[in-house]
Structures are given as C-alpha cells and as structure tokens.
Motif scaffolding. Structure first.
Motif, PDB file in Angstrom:
ATOM      1  N   PRO A 312       0.928  -1.273   0.155  1.00 16.71           N
ATOM      2  CA  PRO A 312       0.132   0.028  -0.033  1.00 16.71           C
ATOM      3  C   PRO A 312       0.196   1.177   0.128  1.00 16.71           C
ATOM      4  O   PRO A 312       0.278   2.112  -0.134  1.00 16.71           O
ATOM      5  CB  PRO A 312      -0.945  -0.526   1.333  1.00 16.71           C
ATOM      6  N   PHE A 313       2.506   1.369   0.155  1.00 17.39           N
ATOM      7  CA  PHE A 313       3.010   2.542   0.188  1.00 17.39           C
ATOM      8  C   PHE A 313       3.595   2.169  -0.575  1.00 17.39           C
ATOM      9  O   PHE A 313       4.848   1.569  -0.289  1.00 17.39           O
ATOM     10  CB  PHE A 313       3.319   3.060   1.696  1.00 17.39           C
ATOM     11  N   GLY A 314       4.897   3.595  -1.052  1.00 13.92           N
ATOM     12  CA  GLY A 314       5.694   3.497  -1.474  1.00 13.92           C
ATOM     13  C   GLY A 314       6.832   3.908  -1.083  1.00 13.92           C
ATOM     14  O   GLY A 314       6.800   3.842   0.753  1.00 13.92           O
ATOM     15  N   ARG A 315       8.334   4.446  -1.189  1.00 12.30           N
ATOM     16  CA  ARG A 315       9.162   4.754  -0.595  1.00 12.30           C
ATOM     17  C   ARG A 315       9.111   6.148   1.078  1.00 12.30           C
ATOM     18  O   ARG A 315       8.773   7.018   0.201  1.00 12.30           O
ATOM     19  CB  ARG A 315      10.773   5.087  -0.906  1.00 12.30           C
ATOM     20  N   ARG A 316       9.346   6.111   1.443  1.00 10.81           N
ATOM     21  CA  ARG A 316       9.446   7.226   2.619  1.00 10.81           C
ATOM     22  C   ARG A 316      10.368   7.890   1.947  1.00 10.81           C
ATOM     23  O   ARG A 316      11.030   7.942   1.461  1.00 10.81           O
ATOM     24  CB  ARG A 316       9.340   6.970   3.853  1.00 10.81           C
ATOM     25  N   VAL A 317       9.360   9.867   1.985  1.00 10.00           N
ATOM     26  CA  VAL A 317       9.964  10.940   2.284  1.00 10.00           C
ATOM     27  C   VAL A 317      10.242  11.680   3.381  1.00 10.00           C
ATOM     28  O   VAL A 317       9.489  11.733   3.918  1.00 10.00           O
ATOM     29  CB  VAL A 317       9.113  11.268   1.048  1.00 10.00           C
ATOM     30  N   ARG A 318      11.307  12.322   3.084  1.00 10.51           N
ATOM     31  CA  ARG A 318      11.093  13.180   4.800  1.00 10.51           C
ATOM     32  C   ARG A 318      10.565  14.562   4.199  1.00 10.51           C
ATOM     33  O   ARG A 318      10.641  15.010   3.582  1.00 10.51           O
ATOM     34  CB  ARG A 318      12.783  13.223   4.777  1.00 10.51           C
ATOM     35  N   VAL A 319       9.168  14.609   5.550  1.00 12.12           N
ATOM     36  CA  VAL A 319       8.827  15.981   5.166  1.00 12.12           C
ATOM     37  C   VAL A 319       9.891  17.324   6.183  1.00 12.12           C
ATOM     38  O   VAL A 319       9.719  18.218   5.714  1.00 12.12           O
ATOM     39  CB  VAL A 319       7.616  15.661   5.655  1.00 12.12           C
ATOM     40  N   GLY A 320       9.914  17.000   6.869  1.00 13.44           N
ATOM     41  CA  GLY A 320      10.815  17.655   7.774  1.00 13.44           C
ATOM     42  C   GLY A 320      10.860  17.629   9.561  1.00 13.44           C
ATOM     43  O   GLY A 320      10.002  16.430  10.031  1.00 13.44           O
ATOM     44  N   GLY A 321      11.152  18.968  10.441  1.00  8.74           N
ATOM     45  CA  GLY A 321      11.178  18.325  11.609  1.00  8.74           C
ATOM     46  C   GLY A 321      10.547  19.377  12.762  1.00  8.74           C
ATOM     47  O   GLY A 321       9.484  20.315  11.960  1.00  8.74           O
ATOM     48  N   GLY A 322      10.659  18.998  14.071  1.00  9.54           N
ATOM     49  CA  GLY A 322       9.893  19.862  14.315  1.00  9.54           C
ATOM     50  C   GLY A 322       8.553  19.349  15.391  1.00  9.54           C
ATOM     51  O   GLY A 322       8.128  19.929  16.031  1.00  9.54           O
ATOM     52  N   TRP A 323       8.296  18.453  14.792  1.00 11.24           N
ATOM     53  CA  TRP A 323       7.017  17.644  15.061  1.00 11.24           C
ATOM     54  C   TRP A 323       6.508  17.065  16.192  1.00 11.24           C
ATOM     55  O   TRP A 323       5.131  17.615  16.157  1.00 11.24           O
ATOM     56  CB  TRP A 323       6.147  16.984  14.284  1.00 11.24           C
ATOM     57  N   ASN A 324       7.323  17.302  17.257  1.00 13.93           N
ATOM     58  CA  ASN A 324       7.231  17.204  18.207  1.00 13.93           C
ATOM     59  C   ASN A 324       7.246  18.058  19.184  1.00 13.93           C
ATOM     60  O   ASN A 324       6.437  17.910  20.504  1.00 13.93           O
ATOM     61  CB  ASN A 324       8.441  16.642  18.658  1.00 13.93           C
ATOM     62  N   ALA A 325       6.628  19.655  18.680  1.00  9.68           N
ATOM     63  CA  ALA A 325       5.974  20.411  19.407  1.00  9.68           C
ATOM     64  C   ALA A 325       4.620  20.083  19.574  1.00  9.68           C
ATOM     65  O   ALA A 325       3.409  21.043  20.482  1.00  9.68           O
ATOM     66  CB  ALA A 325       6.588  21.886  18.309  1.00  9.68           C
TER      67      ALA A 325
END
Length: 433
Positions: A312-325
């Motif tokens: 169901p999914f292709g290779r992952r792509v990095r979106v970005g950091g800081g989402w632990n906020a």
C-alpha cells in the motif's frame, strides 16, 4: 439509489410539459364528447431524494363513454429554460409503472441533449393502456426514486393529455412532483469508529441530517482490536463500508485493512505491511492513501499511497523536523490539524503536491482551548446541506461529551468550526478513529 450523482442547479427553473404520441392504437371515442379527467390521488408526489427508496403516486383516468381499445403511450417532456444544459438528471431518476393494477415495469426518465430535442431537459415515458369494452376508468401507478443530489428540485406540475389512436384527446389532467431533501446515500455519509476497553470496535454512521443529530446508533464491527497500539484511516470511511485503515500491533507490525464496500462488515481481512513501525510516535493517514509518521526525534515522514493492497505504500519521504511540538496530530479533510500541549490548534492545508517532501502549506493558527478534549478524530460529510458537504472533526470532552465540528467558514479558511452535540458517555472508549 447508490450511484454517484452531481448536484443540480435548481433555482429559477421554468418548467413546462408537452406530450407526443409514442404509439398508435385502436381506441375510439365519440368525437362530440368532451375529454375525460385525470386526477392525481393525494395531489403532488413528494419524493425524498436519497436512500429512503421509491414512493408511489396514482393517476385515475375517467374516460368519456364509448372509448375502447388502446390509449397511446406518451413521452412527457419537461423544459427548463434557465437550467445548465450540462445538468442532465434524468438518468439519476428511476420509475416503474403499473396499468390497471397490473405488474410494474420500468418507465424511463432521461435527459436528452437539449440542443437536439427542442430544449427538453427531462423526459418521462408513460406507457400505453388498453381500455376494455365498457370500461370507464384507467389507473396508472407510478413509483419514483431519486438520488440525494436532486433534493430541492420542484415543485413542478404538468398537463397530461391522453390520446387515442387517431390522436384525439380522450382525457386531460395534472401531474405534479417535487424532489425534497432526503437522507444522503450511505456512500456519501461518513462514519466514526470507536474502540472500547474490551477491544471491541464500534461504528457510528452519520445520519446525513441537519437537525442536530449527527450520528446514528452504533453498530458492532468486531472484537480483538486492543491488539493494536495505533489505528488510522487512509481515507474517510463511509456508512457503505468504504475507506481503508491501518493498524500497528504491539510488536511494531503494521496491518492494512481495505474497505470492503459492505455495510455490515466494513473491512476486508487484514494484510501484513511490515515491521519496524514502533519507531514512530504518531501515525496519521489522509485521503488518497498517504500515511504520515512522526519518529521519536520529531521528524515527520510521508509514505505515499500506492492503491495496492499487497504493497500500500511507496518509499518514505522526509517532510521535516519539529513535529514533537505537538501533543496530537489529526487528519482533517485532505490536511492536518495539530495541537500543542497548551491547547492551541494549528491547521496544515494540503499543498499543490508538486514536491512530495512539501505536502502542506505553511501552518496557520486556528485558536486555543483544544486541551478541553481528550480524543479527536477526523471525519467526512455528516450532513446534507451545502456547508456540511465538507470534512468534520469529532472531539470528546473530559466529561465524555462528544462534539462534532463541521466547516462553515466563508472567508476561505477550512478549519473546524460550527460545533454540534454528538452525544454523551463517550468515555467508555479508549480510542476514536
């Protein structure tokens, strides 16, 4: 009716009816006698446009003395001078007709090209009738069923003229319809799922009503769902069993549940996606099949959906950091809403998607106070009016009260707005999805 249908432009319709003979016959009548009457019992037929099913009207034809043989069938032609020529709803209406208490048979509606059929917007075929010697009446029972996108069409009335084989009018009267807002079909209505502490998953279907009752009583999906530490949908699930879901078990294995298309059993048997998913602290699926995963360092990753059950999914792509906020990240429409520990909500709307690594527009502040809720879940359409044909958000308060937010903003901002009560005692669930 369950077929997809487009919304109609119904304002300002000017409707007129003409009829032309489709078939000849042997009916005869005394030329000097006035035509008989056609009476629609109960008056205009009110058709609920939606999943309620067909309703029936009866035409009772009183014939003048001496009429016998065949009364010709007719094509009744409705004109709508101000309607969009591309709006051709006839094939989204179904009818059956019975003559003199006989068996019902299809009698078609259609929407021919108005440029080639004298401006006709809707046509309806009324069948022929055979008049027995000495009979003084003929009855037509007509069922009508229409999809929810036709709600609001009418009321309209027409003059019906029944003719014998020579073309002489033997009876006249009025036929009237209106298509009113009914319950949207199951495939148009969203569903909310909730897992109780025994691991049983329950489904709440949207009512499709705008009367302050957004959800129907729950239906049991099945047990064993406490084997999972995370559940997220890859699309808006529907009351018709549409929409896919993924679940992560305690060993970090991700499982894929495809929507079954069946109302009583919404998910097909699970398929294994793969292991290692305990690396993520949050999983959020979006319409289209994309899955977003936040790792322990606060980096958000995008797994593009393939539409394939086996992979169901292709290779992952990095979106970005800081989402632990964010304390929580929840699907809303085709984007996200994210919540900080102090209760502030931020809206991430979908970008133009030309860059897989930039799936969202820059975030926008929505407002505070969202830490009053202990669980949130994105949903689809809950109502039947124009503004309710938008995403919605279910929010459970600390006292177990459920609130459903729709979208009714007129400033171009798509964000949770217009809360309505969804019920009480939702604290029996440990997860909403």
């Amino acid at each position: 009716m369950r077929q997809p249908r487009r919304a109609l432009v119904t304002a300002g319709l000017v409707l007129a009816l003409t009829s032309s003979a489709l078939a000849g016959g042997a009916a005869t009548a005394a030329a000097a006698l006035a035509p008989g009457t056609i009476v629609q019992e109960g008056g205009a037929l009110r058709v609920p446009a939606g999943e309620e099913g067909p309703v029936t009207t009866r035409l009772t034809v009183a014939l003048p003395p001496g009429v016998t043989g065949r009364i010709a069938g007719q094509r009744l032609s409705f004109r709508a001078w101000s309607a969009d020529p591309a709006s051709r709803p006839g094939r989204r209406i179904t009818s059956t007709c019975a003559v003199d208490g006989g068996p019902f048979a299809p009698c078609a509606w259609d929407s021919p090209d108005p440029e080639t059929v004298d401006g006709a917007w809707l046509v309806f075929d009324l069948p022929a009738a055979d008049v027995a010697p000495g009979a003084s009446t003929v009855t037509y029972d007509i069922t009508v069923d229409a999809g929810s996108d036709l709600g609001g069409l009418g009321p309209f009335s027409t003059t019906v003229e029944l003719r014998d084989g020579t073309g002489a009018v033997v009876a006249t009267g009025e036929l009237a319809f209106s298509f009113e807002q009914g319950t949207p079909e199951a495939w148009l209505r969203t569903s909310l799922h909730a897992r109780d502490r025994d691991g049983v998953l329950w489904q709440y279907d949207a009512t499709g009503l705008g009367d302050g009752t957004p959800l129907k009583p729950r239906k049991r999906v099945g047990g064993g769902w406490n084997a999972y530490t995370a559940l997220t949908k890859l699309d808006r699930t529907t009351a018709a069993g549409g929409g896919d879901l993924v679940a992560r078990d305690r060993d970090g294995v991700l499982w894929y549940y495809r929507g079954s298309g069946r109302e009583g059993a919404p998910f097909a048997p699970r398929r294994r996606v793969g292991g290692g998913w305990n690396a993520y602290t949050s999983l959020v699926g979006l319409p289209g099949g994309d899955l977003f995963a936040r790792d322990r360092d606060g980096v958000l990753w995008r797994y593009p959906g393939t539409g394939l059950a086996a992979q169901p999914f292709g290779r992952r792509v990095r979106v970005g950091g800081g989402w632990n906020a964010y304390k929580s990240i929840v699907a809303f429409g085709d984007g996200l809403v994210a919540h900080t520990p102090d209760g502030r909500q931020w809206r991430y709307e979908k970008a133009d998607d030309w860059d897989p690594a930039v799936p969202f527009k820059p975030r926008r502040a929505v407002g505070g106070g969202w830490n009053a809720y202990t669980a949130l879940a994105g949903m689809g359409r809950i109502g039947r009016t124009a503004y309710e044909d938008n995403p919605s958000l279910a929010a459970r308060a600390k006292d177990g009260r459920l609130v459903v937010y729709g979208v009714v903003r007129f400033d171009g901002k798509s964000e949770p707005y217009y809360p309505r009560p969804g019920g009480w005692s939702w604290n029996i669930y440990d997860l909403l999805v």
